[in-house]
Design a protein around this motif. Structure first.
Motif, PDB file in Angstrom:
ATOM      1  N   GLU A  29      51.406  -1.628  36.950  1.00 33.20           N
ATOM      2  CA  GLU A  29      50.364  -0.899  36.223  1.00 33.20           C
ATOM      3  C   GLU A  29      50.060  -1.568  34.882  1.00 33.20           C
ATOM      4  N   ALA A  30      51.087  -2.002  34.157  1.00 34.54           N
ATOM      5  CA  ALA A  30      50.877  -2.663  32.872  1.00 34.54           C
ATOM      6  C   ALA A  30      50.112  -3.972  33.049  1.00 34.54           C
ATOM      7  N   VAL A  31      50.463  -4.754  34.074  1.00 32.75           N
ATOM      8  CA  VAL A  31      49.767  -6.020  34.328  1.00 32.75           C
ATOM      9  C   VAL A  31      48.315  -5.757  34.718  1.00 32.75           C
ATOM     10  N   GLU A  32      48.075  -4.773  35.548  1.00 29.45           N
ATOM     11  CA  GLU A  32      46.702  -4.468  35.943  1.00 29.45           C
ATOM     12  C   GLU A  32      45.860  -4.044  34.748  1.00 29.45           C
ATOM     13  N   ARG A  33      46.431  -3.310  33.824  1.00 29.22           N
ATOM     14  CA  ARG A  33      45.694  -2.934  32.612  1.00 29.22           C
ATOM     15  C   ARG A  33      45.412  -4.153  31.737  1.00 29.22           C
ATOM     16  N   MET A  34      46.370  -5.077  31.681  1.00 35.26           N
ATOM     17  CA  MET A  34      46.159  -6.317  30.944  1.00 35.26           C
ATOM     18  C   MET A  34      45.031  -7.121  31.599  1.00 35.26           C
ATOM     19  N   LEU A  35      45.034  -7.205  32.928  1.00 38.97           N
ATOM     20  CA  LEU A  35      43.985  -7.917  33.656  1.00 38.97           C
ATOM     21  C   LEU A  35      42.618  -7.281  33.455  1.00 38.97           C
ATOM     22  N   GLN A  36      42.590  -5.986  33.353  1.00 38.54           N
ATOM     23  CA  GLN A  36      41.335  -5.283  33.108  1.00 38.54           C
ATOM     24  C   GLN A  36      40.744  -5.726  31.771  1.00 38.54           C
ATOM     25  N   GLN A  37      41.583  -5.838  30.729  1.00 40.48           N
ATOM     26  CA  GLN A  37      41.106  -6.333  29.430  1.00 40.48           C
ATOM     27  C   GLN A  37      40.638  -7.775  29.540  1.00 40.48           C
ATOM     28  N   ALA A  38      41.390  -8.610  30.246  1.00 39.19           N
ATOM     29  CA  ALA A  38      41.027 -10.019  30.401  1.00 39.19           C
ATOM     30  C   ALA A  38      39.678 -10.141  31.110  1.00 39.19           C
ATOM     31  N   ASN A  39      39.490  -9.373  32.146  1.00 37.17           N
ATOM     32  CA  ASN A  39      38.226  -9.377  32.880  1.00 37.17           C
ATOM     33  C   ASN A  39      37.079  -8.937  31.970  1.00 37.17           C
ATOM     34  N   PHE A  40      37.306  -7.934  31.160  1.00 39.57           N
ATOM     35  CA  PHE A  40      36.280  -7.398  30.259  1.00 39.57           C
ATOM     36  C   PHE A  40      35.787  -8.449  29.265  1.00 39.57           C
ATOM     37  N   VAL A  41      36.690  -9.302  28.766  1.00 37.46           N
ATOM     38  CA  VAL A  41      36.287 -10.320  27.783  1.00 37.46           C
ATOM     39  C   VAL A  41      35.769 -11.592  28.452  1.00 37.46           C
ATOM     40  N   GLY A  42      35.849 -11.689  29.773  1.00 41.22           N
ATOM     41  CA  GLY A  42      35.320 -12.839  30.481  1.00 41.22           C
ATOM     42  C   GLY A  42      36.321 -13.936  30.777  1.00 41.22           C
ATOM     43  N   ALA A  43      37.600 -13.652  30.683  1.00 39.82           N
ATOM     44  CA  ALA A  43      38.640 -14.651  30.949  1.00 39.82           C
ATOM     45  C   ALA A  43      38.823 -14.847  32.452  1.00 39.82           C
ATOM     46  N   ASN A  44      39.267 -16.042  32.833  1.00 47.85           N
ATOM     47  CA  ASN A  44      39.642 -16.269  34.224  1.00 47.85           C
ATOM     48  C   ASN A  44      41.120 -16.636  34.345  1.00 47.85           C
ATOM     49  N   ALA A  45      41.837 -16.533  33.207  1.00 50.00           N
ATOM     50  CA  ALA A  45      43.285 -16.769  33.208  1.00 50.00           C
ATOM     51  C   ALA A  45      43.913 -16.051  32.023  1.00 50.00           C
ATOM     52  N   VAL A  46      45.194 -15.712  32.186  1.00 47.11           N
ATOM     53  CA  VAL A  46      45.988 -15.165  31.080  1.00 47.11           C
ATOM     54  C   VAL A  46      47.242 -16.018  31.009  1.00 47.11           C
ATOM     55  N   VAL A  47      47.455 -16.654  29.853  1.00 46.44           N
ATOM     56  CA  VAL A  47      48.597 -17.545  29.672  1.00 46.44           C
ATOM     57  C   VAL A  47      49.608 -16.908  28.730  1.00 46.44           C
ATOM     58  N   ASN A  48      50.815 -17.459  28.717  1.00 47.09           N
ATOM     59  CA  ASN A  48      51.904 -16.970  27.863  1.00 47.09           C
ATOM     60  C   ASN A  48      52.213 -15.494  28.105  1.00 47.09           C
ATOM     61  N   VAL A  49      52.177 -15.057  29.352  1.00 54.45           N
ATOM     62  CA  VAL A  49      52.408 -13.645  29.668  1.00 54.45           C
ATOM     63  C   VAL A  49      53.867 -13.286  29.406  1.00 54.45           C
ATOM     64  N   ARG A  50      54.054 -12.159  28.766  1.00 49.68           N
ATOM     65  CA  ARG A  50      55.391 -11.655  28.431  1.00 49.68           C
ATOM     66  C   ARG A  50      55.443 -10.156  28.721  1.00 49.68           C
ATOM     67  N   PHE A  51      56.660  -9.656  28.877  1.00 51.59           N
ATOM     68  CA  PHE A  51      56.899  -8.229  29.080  1.00 51.59           C
ATOM     69  C   PHE A  51      57.857  -7.743  28.009  1.00 51.59           C
ATOM     70  N   ALA A  52      57.677  -6.502  27.592  1.00 48.09           N
ATOM     71  CA  ALA A  52      58.597  -5.873  26.654  1.00 48.09           C
ATOM     72  C   ALA A  52      58.779  -4.416  27.068  1.00 48.09           C
ATOM     73  N   THR A  53      59.932  -3.881  26.757  1.00 46.57           N
ATOM     74  CA  THR A  53      60.188  -2.464  27.013  1.00 46.57           C
ATOM     75  C   THR A  53      60.707  -1.819  25.744  1.00 46.57           C
ATOM     76  N   SER A  54      60.450  -0.537  25.633  1.00 44.57           N
ATOM     77  CA  SER A  54      61.002   0.207  24.502  1.00 44.57           C
ATOM     78  C   SER A  54      61.170   1.665  24.907  1.00 44.57           C
ATOM     79  N   SER A  55      62.146   2.293  24.297  1.00 45.52           N
ATOM     80  CA  SER A  55      62.384   3.703  24.537  1.00 45.52           C
ATOM     81  C   SER A  55      61.433   4.492  23.638  1.00 45.52           C
ATOM     82  N   VAL A  56      60.701   5.425  24.228  1.00 41.49           N
ATOM     83  CA  VAL A  56      59.720   6.194  23.476  1.00 41.49           C
ATOM     84  C   VAL A  56      60.270   7.577  23.138  1.00 41.49           C
ATOM     85  N   ALA A  57      60.969   8.165  24.084  1.00 44.40           N
ATOM     86  CA  ALA A  57      61.559   9.493  23.904  1.00 44.40           C
ATOM     87  C   ALA A  57      62.754   9.578  24.847  1.00 44.40           C
ATOM     88  N   GLN A  58      63.511  10.653  24.733  1.00 48.85           N
ATOM     89  CA  GLN A  58      64.647  10.850  25.623  1.00 48.85           C
ATOM     90  C   GLN A  58      64.154  10.855  27.067  1.00 48.85           C
TER      91      GLN A  58
END
Length: 119
Positions: free
Chosen positions: A75-104
């Motif tokens: 889901e996170a990657v698809e949302r990132m791709l949606q932004q990339a598509n919106f700006v007209g990109a045909n590639a996303v480079v240097n892709v990284r993932f991060a996680t964080s605790s938001v609540a219990q």
């Protein structure tokens, strides 16, 4: 290694190449669009917690959590791709993932990279 994300994502966002590298091998970056990102926040399921507690007694993979993380990553990657598509990109480079605790019992999975146009 560059890859096309998935057939399902490509059908929605065109042929967007995703890579953890700074560029796409064999292609030249001709335009930078900047940071694109996607995230999702997921909460643990009580049933998964009970099964995880039992699995702690005998050891082994926590398949419920593995599935939860796979869904969140997709889901996170698809949302990132949606932004990339919106700006007209045909590639996303240097892709990284991060996680964080938001609540219990809830965590965010965040995917980000640099949207570019390659030829």
């Amino acid at each position: 290694m560059a890859s096309k994300y998935s057939d399902q994502a490509n059908s929605r966002f065109g042929e967007i190449i995703i890579t953890t590298l700074e560029g796409v091998p064999g292609k030249e970056i001709i335009e930078h669009f900047g940071l694109v990102q996607g995230s999702t926040i997921r909460a643990k399921h009580v049933g998964r917690d009970i099964m995880a507690g039992l699995k702690n007694l005998v050891g082994g993979e926590l398949k419920g959590y593995t599935e939860l993380l796979q869904e969140a990553r997709k889901e996170a990657v698809e949302r990132m791709l949606q932004q990339a598509n919106f700006v007209g990109a045909n590639a996303v480079v240097n892709v990284r993932f991060a996680t964080s605790s938001v609540a219990q019992g809830a965590a965010e999975l965040f995917a980000y990279g640099t949207a570019v146009k390659v030829q």
